[in-house]
Motif scaffolding. Sequence first.
Motif, PDB file in Angstrom:
ATOM      1  N   TYR A 179      -4.848 -11.927   7.476  1.00 26.16           N
ATOM      2  CA  TYR A 179      -5.991 -12.282   8.321  1.00 26.16           C
ATOM      3  C   TYR A 179      -5.573 -12.133   9.770  1.00 26.16           C
ATOM      4  N   TRP A 180      -6.217 -11.200  10.486  1.00 25.76           N
ATOM      5  CA  TRP A 180      -5.847 -10.914  11.864  1.00 25.76           C
ATOM      6  C   TRP A 180      -6.790 -11.592  12.853  1.00 25.76           C
ATOM      7  N   GLY A 181      -7.243 -12.808  12.557  1.00 22.02           N
ATOM      8  CA  GLY A 181      -8.095 -13.528  13.492  1.00 22.02           C
ATOM      9  C   GLY A 181      -9.471 -12.920  13.622  1.00 22.02           C
ATOM     10  N   GLY A 182     -10.159 -12.743  12.518  1.00 19.90           N
ATOM     11  CA  GLY A 182     -11.508 -12.181  12.538  1.00 19.90           C
ATOM     12  C   GLY A 182     -11.712 -11.136  11.472  1.00 19.90           C
ATOM     13  N   LYS A 183     -10.647 -10.450  11.083  1.00 15.76           N
ATOM     14  CA  LYS A 183     -10.737  -9.406  10.077  1.00 15.76           C
ATOM     15  C   LYS A 183      -9.601  -9.538   9.065  1.00 15.76           C
ATOM     16  N   TRP A 184      -9.961  -9.374   7.793  1.00 20.06           N
ATOM     17  CA  TRP A 184      -8.959  -9.337   6.737  1.00 20.06           C
ATOM     18  C   TRP A 184      -8.519  -7.892   6.521  1.00 20.06           C
ATOM     19  N   THR A 185      -7.238  -7.709   6.253  1.00 18.86           N
ATOM     20  CA  THR A 185      -6.675  -6.383   6.028  1.00 18.86           C
ATOM     21  C   THR A 185      -5.827  -6.394   4.761  1.00 18.86           C
ATOM     22  N   ILE A 186      -6.002  -5.351   3.940  1.00 19.10           N
ATOM     23  CA  ILE A 186      -5.130  -5.188   2.776  1.00 19.10           C
ATOM     24  C   ILE A 186      -3.852  -4.495   3.231  1.00 19.10           C
ATOM     25  N   ILE A 187      -2.727  -5.054   2.862  1.00 14.31           N
ATOM     26  CA  ILE A 187      -1.454  -4.358   3.027  1.00 14.31           C
ATOM     27  C   ILE A 187      -1.144  -3.745   1.671  1.00 14.31           C
ATOM     28  N   ALA A 188      -0.982  -2.411   1.649  1.00 19.72           N
ATOM     29  CA  ALA A 188      -0.850  -1.727   0.367  1.00 19.72           C
ATOM     30  C   ALA A 188       0.123  -0.565   0.475  1.00 19.72           C
ATOM     31  N   PHE A 189       0.572  -0.125  -0.696  1.00 18.33           N
ATOM     32  CA  PHE A 189       1.319   1.120  -0.778  1.00 18.33           C
ATOM     33  C   PHE A 189       0.328   2.188  -1.192  1.00 18.33           C
ATOM     34  N   CYS A 190       0.118   3.178  -0.317  1.00 18.53           N
ATOM     35  CA  CYS A 190      -0.860   4.237  -0.557  1.00 18.53           C
ATOM     36  C   CYS A 190      -0.198   5.368  -1.337  1.00 18.53           C
ATOM     37  N   LEU A 191      -0.759   5.700  -2.504  1.00 24.39           N
ATOM     38  CA  LEU A 191      -0.168   6.752  -3.330  1.00 24.39           C
ATOM     39  C   LEU A 191      -0.364   8.129  -2.710  1.00 24.39           C
ATOM     40  N   LEU A 192      -1.418   8.317  -1.937  1.00 27.28           N
ATOM     41  CA  LEU A 192      -1.645   9.603  -1.280  1.00 27.28           C
ATOM     42  C   LEU A 192      -0.595   9.849  -0.198  1.00 27.28           C
ATOM     43  N   ARG A 193      -0.341   8.844   0.634  1.00 31.55           N
ATOM     44  CA  ARG A 193       0.607   8.988   1.744  1.00 31.55           C
ATOM     45  C   ARG A 193       2.032   8.624   1.365  1.00 31.55           C
ATOM     46  N   GLN A 194       2.204   7.975   0.208  1.00 38.13           N
ATOM     47  CA  GLN A 194       3.522   7.513  -0.229  1.00 38.13           C
ATOM     48  C   GLN A 194       4.187   6.652   0.841  1.00 38.13           C
ATOM     49  N   ALA A 195       3.389   5.737   1.359  1.00 37.24           N
ATOM     50  CA  ALA A 195       3.878   4.860   2.430  1.00 37.24           C
ATOM     51  C   ALA A 195       2.956   3.651   2.527  1.00 37.24           C
ATOM     52  N   TYR A 196       3.417   2.631   3.280  1.00 42.21           N
ATOM     53  CA  TYR A 196       2.575   1.474   3.540  1.00 42.21           C
ATOM     54  C   TYR A 196       1.371   1.887   4.384  1.00 42.21           C
ATOM     55  N   ARG A 197       0.225   1.307   4.066  1.00 35.06           N
ATOM     56  CA  ARG A 197      -0.964   1.510   4.865  1.00 35.06           C
ATOM     57  C   ARG A 197      -1.747   0.201   4.924  1.00 35.06           C
TER      58      ARG A 197
END
Length: 230
Positions: free
Chosen positions: A173-191
Amino acid sequence: MHKSERLFQLVNHLKGRKVAVTAKQLADRLAVSERTIYRDIQNLQTSGVPVEGEAGIGYLIKDCDLPPMMFSPQELQALLIGSRMLQAWTDPQLAQQAHSAIAKIEAVLPPHLKQLSDNLPFLAVGFTHAEKDQNHSQMIRSAIESKHQLCLSYQDAKGQPSNRTIEPLGLVYWGGKWTIIAFCLLRQAYREFRLDRIDSLEQIDVQFEFEQTKSMAHYIEIVRSEQCKT
């Protein structure tokens, strides 16, 4: 600190420990003298609290079901504010759990703390937290807990659409918006993916495992490292 609160703090420090805590360690933690700790230990033992140990060695409490310490006004304030934020800014399921927890706490509060709860001058409003985001939040939490991949249709900050398959690791929670922290299979990296930019979301029947280099702890370590460079 009143004596009654100090005794409760002392019990909390001693409960369930495998290694004894010395009187000096307790005195330093509670900001009192060792003599006061010795007196408090004797008072606890006299009242029936099974404190084990002795002076010069240390103390602990084993295998004892004791009631929790009553909250201080500051602790109660923190719990209420946090729970109200959960009610305003999460999905209905988690909001209901926060409401239930507060109801249980308030049911055992003494009158002076109950009045503090009723008159708490802090609000958390979620007028801009859309129902779509709430539903997504609930599905994402479920996928994180069960370690299932998610397919999502997403629009970036420029409004460009894309379809991603991700392994969700956490919600921030970034103070107004929620964000998913994920491992993206397309980019093969955190997104990071903002909930309010997700058009559609689906859990798929593919599970994954957290790893040393694929976890929230590892992601936070990378973020901290990058911040130290700036």
